[in-house]
Design a protein around this motif. Structure first.
Motif, short mmCIF file in Angstrom:
data_model
loop_
_atom_site.label_atom_id
_atom_site.label_comp_id
_atom_site.label_asym_id
_atom_site.label_seq_id
_atom_site.Cartn_x
_atom_site.Cartn_y
_atom_site.Cartn_z
N SER A 179 0.84 -1.20 0.00
CA SER A 179 0.00 0.00 0.00
C SER A 179 0.88 1.25 0.00
O SER A 179 2.06 1.22 0.38
N VAL A 180 0.28 2.35 -0.40
CA VAL A 180 1.00 3.63 -0.40
C VAL A 180 1.44 3.99 1.02
O VAL A 180 2.55 4.50 1.22
N GLU A 181 0.62 3.68 2.00
CA GLU A 181 0.97 3.99 3.39
C GLU A 181 2.24 3.24 3.80
O GLU A 181 3.12 3.82 4.45
N LEU A 182 2.33 1.96 3.45
CA LEU A 182 3.53 1.19 3.79
C LEU A 182 4.75 1.69 3.05
O LEU A 182 5.86 1.74 3.60
N LYS A 183 4.57 2.10 1.79
CA LYS A 183 5.71 2.63 1.03
C LYS A 183 6.19 3.95 1.61
O LYS A 183 7.39 4.21 1.67
N ARG A 184 5.26 4.78 2.08
CA ARG A 184 5.66 6.03 2.73
C ARG A 184 6.50 5.74 3.97
O ARG A 184 7.53 6.38 4.21
N ALA A 185 6.04 4.79 4.78
CA ALA A 185 6.78 4.43 5.99
C ALA A 185 8.16 3.87 5.65
O ALA A 185 9.15 4.18 6.33
N LEU A 186 8.24 3.04 4.60
CA LEU A 186 9.51 2.47 4.18
C LEU A 186 10.49 3.55 3.74
O LEU A 186 11.65 3.57 4.17
N VAL A 187 10.01 4.46 2.91
CA VAL A 187 10.86 5.57 2.42
C VAL A 187 11.34 6.42 3.59
O VAL A 187 12.51 6.80 3.66
N ASN A 188 10.47 6.69 4.53
CA ASN A 188 10.84 7.48 5.70
C ASN A 188 11.91 6.76 6.53
O ASN A 188 12.90 7.36 6.94
N GLY A 189 11.70 5.46 6.77
CA GLY A 189 12.66 4.70 7.58
C GLY A 189 14.02 4.57 6.93
O GLY A 189 15.06 4.70 7.59
N ILE A 190 14.04 4.32 5.62
CA ILE A 190 15.32 4.22 4.91
C ILE A 190 16.04 5.56 4.92
O ILE A 190 17.24 5.64 5.17
N THR A 191 15.29 6.63 4.68
CA THR A 191 15.89 7.97 4.71
C THR A 191 16.48 8.27 6.08
O THR A 191 17.63 8.73 6.18
N ASP A 192 15.72 7.99 7.13
CA ASP A 192 16.23 8.22 8.49
C ASP A 192 17.50 7.43 8.76
O ASP A 192 18.42 7.93 9.41
N ALA A 193 17.57 6.20 8.25
CA ALA A 193 18.77 5.38 8.47
C ALA A 193 20.00 6.02 7.84
O ALA A 193 21.08 6.04 8.45
N PHE A 194 19.86 6.57 6.64
CA PHE A 194 21.00 7.22 6.00
C PHE A 194 21.37 8.52 6.71
O PHE A 194 22.55 8.81 6.89
N VAL A 195 20.36 9.28 7.11
CA VAL A 195 20.63 10.53 7.84
C VAL A 195 21.35 10.23 9.15
O VAL A 195 22.36 10.85 9.47
N ASP A 196 20.84 9.25 9.91
CA ASP A 196 21.42 8.92 11.21
C ASP A 196 22.80 8.28 11.10
O ASP A 196 23.68 8.54 11.92
N THR A 197 22.98 7.42 10.10
CA THR A 197 24.23 6.67 9.99
C THR A 197 25.33 7.44 9.27
O THR A 197 26.48 7.44 9.71
N LEU A 198 24.97 8.06 8.16
CA LEU A 198 25.98 8.74 7.34
C LEU A 198 26.01 10.25 7.52
O LEU A 198 26.92 10.91 7.03
N GLY A 199 24.99 10.80 8.17
CA GLY A 199 24.95 12.24 8.39
C GLY A 199 24.65 13.04 7.13
O GLY A 199 24.99 14.21 7.05
N VAL A 200 24.02 12.39 6.13
CA VAL A 200 23.68 13.10 4.90
C VAL A 200 22.35 13.81 5.08
O VAL A 200 21.52 13.42 5.91
N PRO A 201 22.12 14.87 4.29
CA PRO A 201 20.81 15.53 4.38
C PRO A 201 19.71 14.63 3.81
O PRO A 201 19.93 13.93 2.82
N ALA A 202 18.55 14.65 4.43
CA ALA A 202 17.43 13.82 3.99
C ALA A 202 17.11 14.05 2.52
O ALA A 202 16.78 13.12 1.79
#
Length: 60
Positions: free
Chosen positions: A12-35
């Motif tokens: 569903s679109v809702e699950l894809k939104r959550a997935l995109v948010n979680g993956i983005t947060d992982a890169f921001v938190d781990t690599l310090g890149v801008p979202a």
């Protein structure tokens, strides 16, 4: 700019939104890149178009 490709069955679109948010947060938190620099491509394949262990996923 990190680019992530996700291969998955339809969701569903809702699950894809959550997935995109979680993956983005992982890169921001781990690599310090801008979202805004994180790109995520979601490629969805219907269950009748892939299989595992010799069984079509649609038949499970």
């Amino acid at each position: 700019m990190p680019t992530v490709t996700v291969l998955q069955g339809p969701r569903s679109v809702e699950l894809k939104r959550a997935l995109v948010n979680g993956i983005t947060d992982a890169f921001v938190d781990t690599l310090g890149v801008p979202a805004a620099s994180v790109q995520i491509w979601i490629q969805e394949t219907p269950a009748d178009s892939w299989g595992q262990g010799g069984v079509l996923t649609a038949d499970k």
